[in-house]
Design a protein around this motif. Structure first.
Motif, PDB file in Angstrom:
ATOM      1  N   UNK A  59       0.816  -1.218   0.000  1.00 62.37           N
ATOM      2  CA  UNK A  59       0.000   0.000   0.000  1.00 62.37           C
ATOM      3  C   UNK A  59       0.853   1.272   0.000  1.00 62.37           C
ATOM      4  N   UNK A  60       1.876   1.329   0.877  1.00 65.85           N
ATOM      5  CA  UNK A  60       2.630   2.575   1.033  1.00 65.85           C
ATOM      6  C   UNK A  60       3.987   2.550   0.340  1.00 65.85           C
ATOM      7  N   UNK A  61       4.365   1.400  -0.193  1.00 68.08           N
ATOM      8  CA  UNK A  61       5.704   1.272  -0.742  1.00 68.08           C
ATOM      9  C   UNK A  61       5.961   2.187  -1.934  1.00 68.08           C
ATOM     10  N   UNK A  62       7.201   2.674  -2.022  1.00 69.20           N
ATOM     11  CA  UNK A  62       7.542   3.599  -3.105  1.00 69.20           C
ATOM     12  C   UNK A  62       7.582   2.905  -4.453  1.00 69.20           C
ATOM     13  N   UNK A  63       7.874   1.614  -4.475  1.00 69.88           N
ATOM     14  CA  UNK A  63       7.932   0.917  -5.756  1.00 69.88           C
ATOM     15  C   UNK A  63       6.547   0.887  -6.400  1.00 69.88           C
ATOM     16  N   UNK A  64       5.540   0.513  -5.620  1.00 66.15           N
ATOM     17  CA  UNK A  64       4.182   0.499  -6.168  1.00 66.15           C
ATOM     18  C   UNK A  64       3.716   1.901  -6.542  1.00 66.15           C
ATOM     19  N   UNK A  65       4.144   2.880  -5.764  1.00 63.29           N
ATOM     20  CA  UNK A  65       3.778   4.255  -6.092  1.00 63.29           C
ATOM     21  C   UNK A  65       4.366   4.644  -7.459  1.00 63.29           C
ATOM     22  N   UNK A  66       5.653   4.336  -7.644  1.00 64.30           N
ATOM     23  CA  UNK A  66       6.292   4.655  -8.923  1.00 64.30           C
ATOM     24  C   UNK A  66       5.595   3.914 -10.064  1.00 64.30           C
ATOM     25  N   UNK A  67       5.247   2.645  -9.825  1.00 63.08           N
ATOM     26  CA  UNK A  67       4.578   1.873 -10.877  1.00 63.08           C
ATOM     27  C   UNK A  67       3.191   2.436 -11.165  1.00 63.08           C
TER      28      UNK A  67
ATOM     29  N   UNK B  99       2.311   5.428 -11.178  1.00 59.07           N
ATOM     30  CA  UNK B  99       2.444   6.609 -12.029  1.00 59.07           C
ATOM     31  C   UNK B  99       2.512   6.236 -13.500  1.00 59.07           C
ATOM     32  N   UNK B 100       2.968   5.018 -13.804  1.00 62.52           N
ATOM     33  CA  UNK B 100       2.987   4.599 -15.205  1.00 62.52           C
ATOM     34  C   UNK B 100       1.856   3.602 -15.491  1.00 62.52           C
ATOM     35  N   UNK B 101       0.850   3.592 -14.603  1.00 60.28           N
ATOM     36  CA  UNK B 101      -0.370   2.840 -14.892  1.00 60.28           C
ATOM     37  C   UNK B 101      -0.366   1.373 -14.498  1.00 60.28           C
ATOM     38  N   UNK B 102       0.627   0.941 -13.696  1.00 58.50           N
ATOM     39  CA  UNK B 102       0.625  -0.453 -13.246  1.00 58.50           C
ATOM     40  C   UNK B 102      -0.120  -0.533 -11.913  1.00 58.50           C
ATOM     41  N   UNK B 103      -1.064  -1.460 -11.814  1.00 56.26           N
ATOM     42  CA  UNK B 103      -1.817  -1.561 -10.564  1.00 56.26           C
ATOM     43  C   UNK B 103      -0.939  -2.194  -9.491  1.00 56.26           C
TER      44      UNK B 103
END
Lengths: 311, 332
Positions: free
Chosen positions: B173-181, B183-187
């Motif tokens: 939920x809070x991880x920066x990797x998922x946040x970065x992803x 931004x390019x449309x990866x759920x």
């Protein structure tokens, strides 16, 4: 015209050490001439730097975030969208680590163990490495081959009986339980031997004719001659001992003896929600090794490159 | 002792002047710190050598070779938690521990996980290392040692600490990797909670942590390639890609072998990352052979059984190393 341009290019290429071979090739073959080659060189330079900088950011990002999150107020590292920079800098987590969570004790344990292992292993490994490199004795090659077998044995195989041995020696849950197995290393002996091979025999023989004892020759001729590789081995051993996890985890069961990595792994189980606290703990674990590396990296990097390629 | 070859002319003169002094005499002379008018024979030097070697050899033998041999013995016994209190009750069970392993699905899964980690993570690490080494070796680039230091930094950090950091970067939920992803449309991906993603996540961390070391070795290897070979290839009209495959790669052969063997041996010993990040889960998807050995041996104290696991790991590493050497030989 073309040949004139090439003549102009030649000294430039020779003078600038950063001239790339592809740029050279471009001037040599094409009729495009000097300017287009220069543009091409410029473009490839920009691409290379862009790649390097992206790579550097990836390499550093986790550590920069760790540092930043360690100063965030509780809970700020678990927000969405994530914060990269603390809204307010706080030292609460560091204070809590030292007051309530005994981190000073673990820092002391790690330092004591790493420094002792480094000091003892330098003497033990350098004596053995020198003997293998420069002294002739029966069974030298056979002993050396036997030792090199040990390089392919994963250390984990030894750990179960080693634990039982330590238990019988009453060394489980003591500093010595971690220190003793680290005092000699096959890798260290190999590294020293490789370097000591370059000591001239004449120097040792001259000292012998002068009547110096073997111990004195080692101390006054050999040790000064191998100082650079000793520095390498010292840094390598310190970092490896500081970072080691599995064996200290096994042999240390009482919190009072924990090293930083063991304590940190233990903490992260209990404090899994306290992101900022865990980041502060990670910072304190990593900072000492980073400092040692950054100050002494010249020796370290040279040692890695020399020891691996020739050995 | 006297059969030892004298190391030099000077020593053989000594041999003539004082033939075969007693070993004790030699020892006494060596232990004396002061100037010694007496001559020294090769036998003396040989004795001195063993004194120099003794501490290292004793330590390595008692605390490494002996336990390795004992491990082999342990693996054919039923040594368990009761035996720790009373070792005399231990029985020889032959290959029963190994047979039991072969019928334990969890062991096969641990073996599969370890191979997954080593065979995907290893080549990936080597590719990244070689790419950065080539980049840093490019002649157009300056500030090389600056970048080299930055790239090498992850390698010197404490694995446990950075594994904890990455655990938060991977947070669903809070991880920066998922946040970065995102931004390019990866759920969002539940990196460490999903059995399919947990091992790739650990591999990514391992690549980040390890590539700097191999990179240094590749740089040393690249610098050893003579420039004339590139020049000759260039005159023959070979472009950068063909120069890489026809000059760089073949000449990096020995370096490549060293790097592959070292990386692979290290990766087969996967332990700390899953211990800290996933505890071997989810659904044992990241339980490695060493982690299983640790749990059987030091959590449940089934030490005979755990020793058998350790030995299977050793055999696997040995075979993999031999295969690499064979492949390298065939190539050259």
């Amino acid at each position: 015209m073309n040949s004139k341009e090439q003549k102009r290019t030649a000294p430039l290429v020779a003078a600038s050490s950063s001239a790339d071979s592809s740029a050279l090739q471009a001037t040599g073959q094409s009729g495009g001439g000097f300017e287009s080659a220069l543009v091409r060189r410029r473009v490839s330079q920009i691409v290379l730097y862009a790649l390097l900088i992206i790579g550097a950011l990836i390499a550093l990002f986790p550590m920069l975030w760790m540092l930043s999150a360690s100063f965030m107020p509780t809970g700020e590292a678990s927000t969405y969208p994530p914060h990269l920079i603390p809204s307010r800098i706080t030292f609460t987590h560091y204070r809590e680590l030292f007051t309530r969570l005994n981190l000073g004790r673990y820092l002391f344990n790690s330092t004591l163990i790493a420094v002792t292992v480094t000091a003892v292993s330098l003497v033990v490994n350098s004596m053995a490495g020198y003997a293998f490199a420069k002294l002739r004795f029966r069974g030298r090659d056979r002993t050396f081959r036997l030792l090199s077998l040990g390089l392919v044995l994963p250390v984990q195989i030894a750990m179960l009986p080693l634990f039982l041995l330590m238990k019988n020696l009453h060394l489980v849950n003591t500093y010595w339980g971690v220190i003793i197995p680290g005092m000699a290393s096959i890798f260290g002996i190999f590294l020293i031997r490789q370097y000591a091979l370059s000591i001239p025999d004449d120097m040792l023989d001259a000292a012998r004719i002068d009547g110096a004892s073997e111990l004195r020759i080692y101390w006054e001729v050999v040790v000064p001659g191998i100082l650079p590789i000793l520095a390498t081995l010292a840094i390598w051993t310190f970092l490896a001992t500081w970072n080691d996890f599995m064996w200290p985890l096994i042999v240390l069961s009482d919190e009072a003896h924990y090293t930083l990595p063991v304590a940190l792994a233990n903490l992260s189980g209990e404090h899994v929600q306290d992101t900022e606290l865990m980041m502060a703990g990670s910072v304190l674990t990593v900072i000492p090794v980073l400092a040692v590396f950054l100050f002494l990296q010249r020796y370290y990097i040279q040692g890695v490159m020399a020891g691996s390629v020739k050995g | 002792m006297s059969a030892t070859i004298p190391p030099s002319g000077a020593a053989s003169d000594e041999l003539l002047s004082e033939p075969l002094p007693g070993m004790l005499g030699g020892l006494r002379r060596r232990l004396r710190w002061s100037r010694d008018p007496g001559a020294r024979t090769p036998a003396d030097v040989g004795m001195a050598a063993w004194w120099f070697l003794a501490p290292a050899l004793i330590l390595i033998f008692v605390f490494f070779f002996l336990p390795v041999l004992a491990s082999l013995v342990l693996s054919v016994t039923d040594f368990d938690i009761y035996a720790i209190a009373n070792p005399s009750g231990t029985r020889f069970v032959g290959l029963a521990n190994y047979a039991k392993l072969m019928h334990t699905p969890e062991f096969w899964q641990a073996l599969r996980n370890t191979f997954y980690f080593a065979l995907v993570g290893g080549p990936l690490t080597i590719t990244v290392s070689l790419a950065t080494a080539l980049l840093l070796n490019a002649r157009l680039i300056r500030f090389k040692s600056f970048f080299r230091t930055i790239y090498f930094t992850p390698f010197v950090t404490t694995l446990v600490a950075v594994a904890i950091v990455w655990r938060y970067l991977y947070h669903a939920r809070y991880g920066l990797l998922n946040y970065a992803l995102s931004r390019v449309g990866v759920s969002p991906i539940d990196w460490l909670g999903n059995p399919h993603w947990a091992m790739p996540a650990i591999i990514l961390l391992a690549v980040w942590k390890q590539f700097g070391y191999n990179m240094l070795i590749f740089i040393a290897g690249l610098q050893a390639i003579p420039q004339d070979l590139y020049d000759a290839a260039e005159i023959d009209g070979a472009g950068p890609v063909r120069r890489f495959f026809n000059v760089t790669l073949p000449l990096l052969g020995p370096t490549m072998l060293f790097v592959s063997v070292i990386t692979m041996i290290g990766y087969f010993q996967l332990f700390s990352e899953p211990y800290v990040m996933t505890s071997g889960g989810p659904l044992r998807a990241t339980t490695s052979v060493v982690l299983m050995m640790y749990e059987e041996g030091f959590r449940w104290w089934r030490m005979g059984y755990a020793a058998a696991i350790a030995f299977v790991l050793f055999i696997v590493i040995l075979i993999a190393t031999l295969i690499q050497f064979r492949l390298q030989k065939e190539r050259t």
